[in-house]
Write a protein that holds these residues in place. Structure first.
Motif: not given
Length: 337
Positions: A132-152, A179-185
């Motif tokens: 349920e990755y989208p459950s994380l708060r935005d400031e927490c998810r931002r920490s993963f941005y560089p780790l989801f890149d293909r380099c560095n 894991t995540a649920n679809p963007n549905k109602k």
């Protein structure tokens, strides 16, 4: 087995011992789809940093992630799992700096960075599961941005002057499975936020829909029921128990309740249908009651009762009747309160 061939083509069997705390297993009843396993294996072989499994409730997303973690142990992979929740802070997962008057600036360890650092030191590649990755708060998810890149792909702690500490934790040998649920109602709840453009361009998406084949659905429901402890206990006194369960009815009920698309904003998972089918069968047999009535009561209790929307309650009831389950007239929520 295409999945096994892909793994063996890109990976070598390792004699590295994986600590128990970095081992996971899927549910015993889980039946994977070979096509989905193949897609995940190909992305890992391509060293894709982050893979997201997107599907409805109970479709098997977490079990797929755990299956990958379990089957990759022989290739020298350990697994660390996180159940994402809105209240999780960055400092619970990632290293951060703290200050006290005795020691000055010091490093506090996060659970995720600690796990990856330990596996790196032991020569173990890592899989990080975030449910349920989208459950994380935005400031927490931002920490993963560089780790989801293909380099560095390194995590560095930033101190108050805006400069990073010299040491960093490498995520070069880490694969994230989210894991995540679809963007549905039906999933539009306060603790689920849509993915940003920064995330969608970094994460490879794999759909994990419900099965639509009656044969496949039947096998899944049968596996769930026959792996229940209560089924195994009952089988000791009734060797013909399997033949007494109306597997076709269960498969039809599941398929009817999940027509796909956006036709009805509600999901009825395999496990819910399996549970109702099992209890309807066993209670009808033990209590010498009217089997049809008992089956209808169990499906009403486990499938209809949790639904809050009256229109959906009526729709799902009609779908169950079409599957041969004589659901009684549905009481609207407002009439029972």
């Amino acid at each position: 087995d295409l999945y096994a061939r892909i793994c063996n083509a890109f990976l070598s069997v390792s004699d590295t011992i994986i600590p128990e705390e970095y081992k996971v297993k899927p549910e015993e009843s889980f039946i994977p789809n070979d096509g989905i396993c193949k897609k995940i294996a190909m992305l890992i072989a391509d060293r894709t940093p982050a893979i997201m499994l997107v599907g409805p409730s109970g479709s098997g997303k977490t079990n797929y992630a755990r299956l990958i973690g379990s089957s990759y142990e022989k290739f020298g992979y350990g697994t660390f799992a996180v159940d994402a929740q809105g209240h999780l802070d960055v400092d619970e997962l990632m290293d951060y700096t703290d200050f006290n008057k005795d020691d000055g600036i010091l490093v506090r360890k996060g659970s995720l960075t600690t796990a990856v650092e330990e596996m790196n030191k032991a020569g173990i590649k890592s899989i990080v599961i975030i449910n349920e990755y989208p459950s994380l708060r935005d400031e927490c998810r931002r920490s993963f941005y560089p780790l989801f890149d293909r380099c560095n792909r390194n995590y560095y702690i930033q101190h108050s002057k805006g400069q990073s500490f010299k040491y960093g934790i490498s995520f070069e040998n880490t694969t994230f499975i989210l894991t995540a649920n679809p963007n549905k109602k039906q999933y539009d709840v306060s603790d689920h936020a849509m993915l940003s453009n920064a995330e969608t361009r970094r994460i490879a998406m794999i759909p994990v829909p419900y099965e639509t084949s009656k044969k496949e659905v039947t096998e899944i429901i049968k596996s769930i029921i026959t792996n229940k402890s209560s089924f195994k206990d009952a089988l000791k006194t009734d060797s013909h128990l399997v033949s007494k369960i109306n597997w076709a009815m269960g498969a039809n009920a599941f398929i009817n309740c999940n027509p796909g698309g956006d036709y009805v904003p509600y999901d009825v998972p395999y496990s819910t249908i399996a549970h109702a089918l099992w209890l309807g069968t066993i209670f009808g047999s033990i209590a010498n009651a009217d089997p049809e009535k008992e089956m209808a009561e169990q499906f009403y209790a486990y499938v209809i009762e949790p639904i809050s929307d009256n229109n959906i309650r009526e729709f799902i009831s009609d779908q169950l009747r079409s599957a041969g389950i004589n659901i009684p007239g549905v009481t609207k929520k407002s009439e029972r309160q």
